[in-house]
Design a protein around this motif. Structure first.
Motif: not given
Length: 442
Positions: A246-250, A277-280
């Protein structure tokens, strides 16, 4: 002539016997100090179970008869094992018994038990948020360890020290400790703890914003965890990998790992898992899933996770046009933000306080060590000087005795010569007088 030439044969024999007696006493003292108390078999068995099966160890200790604990060393060992078993069951220490145990084994001289006691004293300080004292205890345990100390035990000490350094934002020191722990586990071939170590080192690289190194270590940890029966460990590593992606926007990689491994997780990691899960789902544009996990966070999440959930819920109800719900959530968000800010401030102050105390004690320890070395050096010099002075005085005394005896002998010899001369003179005088008297008659 040397000093020994000033001694009589009798004195040399006496000194030899004295030296022999001192050597015998020293050897006897060393033997007494180095002799080990033989602990009851029941305690040794309980100790062996503490790591692999702490439940059984604790049950065995509860059933331990009083007759086994008649000797004080056995009672202290028993108390230490109670703490050890509880620690491996993730139970906190209920009181300060560990201090009594440390004090006893320091005086008793059982190096192995003292090493363990220092470690659990460090755990006590961790429990009470005293990082400097915890680090000091862990270092004392490391100082007590030797080639006979199990590598698994050393690994635990290094890992605990690394976690404390990480909590104080001392990343270089934390990384060094985690690496040493990983080396011990690698030698043992302990894949579970190796996976733990790789995950911990990856955490440091994340703080240092070295995402490439972080990702490499996490993937290695994930590969190791696949062959383990420890499902919880695998899930924590996957969760770290998801955060890294997520930090690398993958997002797709993060979603794939999440959906395959984290749909059901233990209560301990529900808050960070639901936050991920919320961020994804937010990045994937799935608002209903975002809503679902935000509500889960409001039930089980930490204040920081709840703050994230409230942000997303406000957006969700704004799109729906439910302004009443938005106003209510805005008030909750403000209160939660205040709570998080207070927590972060308290944590920062605690970290600064602990770091200040750590640095202060390190400087004080350095100063005391230097003073101790200086005093030891001066003591050795003074002792050597006194020893040399005593030897010189002894030498002069013995030399004076010898000179006195030589002069006394010469005086007695001269006195005997004088007396002998007097007698010879008297005899000679008597002969001369008799000879004169005979001549006078003639």
């Amino acid at each position: 002539m040397g000093i020994m030439s000033c001694f009589s044969r009798k004195q040399i024999v006496a000194l030899s016997f004295a030296a022999l007696a001192i050597a015998v006493i020293a050897i006897a003292a060393i033997s007494v100090c180095c002799s080990h108390h033989t602990y009851p078999r029941e305690l040794v068995v309980a100790d062996s179970l503490c790591e692999t099966n702490p439940d059984s160890a604790e049950a065995l200790l509860h059933r331990m008869p009083d007759s086994v604990l008649a000797a004080k060393p056995d009672r202290m060992y028993y108390d230490l094992l109670r703490i050890k078993a509880s620690n491996n069951l993730y139970e906190p220490q209920k009181d300060s018994t560990i201090f009594r145990i440390v004090d006893f084994f320091e005086r008793y001289g059982d190096k192995e038990r003292l090493c363990q006691a220092y470690y659990y004293q460090g755990k006590y300080y961790v429990q009470h948020n005293d990082a400097p004292q915890a680090l000091k205890c862990f270092q004392e345990a490391l100082d007590m360890s030797d080639d006979n100390t199990p590598l698994a035990f050393k690994s635990k000490i290094y890992s605990q020290s690394g976690t404390i350094f990480l909590d104080q934002n001392l990343f270089d020191e934390a990384l060094a400790m985690y690496r040493r722990s990983f080396q011990c586990d690698s030698i043992l071939g302990d894949t579970v703890n190796m996976a733990h170590g790789l995950r911990d080192m990856a955490q440091i690289y994340r703080h240092l914003e070295k995402n490439d190194s972080c990702g490499i270590l996490l993937n290695q940890a994930y590969t190791l965890s696949k062959g383990s029966d420890n499902i919880f460990l695998k899930r924590t590593i996957v969760l770290s990998l998801v955060s890294s992606y997520l930090a690398e926007d993958k997002v797709n990689e993060a979603y794939r790992l999440y959906s395959n491994n984290l749909m059901e997780v233990e209560e301990m990691i529900q808050s960070p898992t639901y936050a991920s899960a919320v961020m994804i789902y937010d990045k994937l544009g799935k608002s209903d899933s975002v809503y679902k996990y935000c509500n889960k966070i409001m039930s089980v999440g930490t204040p920081s996770a709840k703050q994230l959930a409230l942000e997303n819920l406000i957006d969700y109800y704004s799109v729906k046009g439910d302004l009443g719900k938005v106003r209510l959530l805005l008030k909750k968000y403000k209160d939660m933000s205040d709570t998080v800010r207070v927590m972060n401030t308290s944590e920062t102050v605690m970290q600064m306080h602990s770091l200040y105390n750590y640095n202060l004690r390190e400087r004080e320890n350095t100063r005391l060590k230097f003073e101790a070395k200086e005093k030891s050096f001066m003591f050795v010099l003074v002792a050597m000087a006194l020893g040399l002075l005593c030897a010189l005085m002894f030498y002069q005394r013995e030399r004076g005795k010898k000179n006195y005896m030589r002069i006394k002998f010469m005086h007695e010899h001269l006195e005997q010569l004088y007396k002998s001369s007097c007698r010879q003179y008297k005899v000679s005088l008597d002969l001369k007088e008799k000879e004169i008297a005979g001549l006078m008659k003639k």
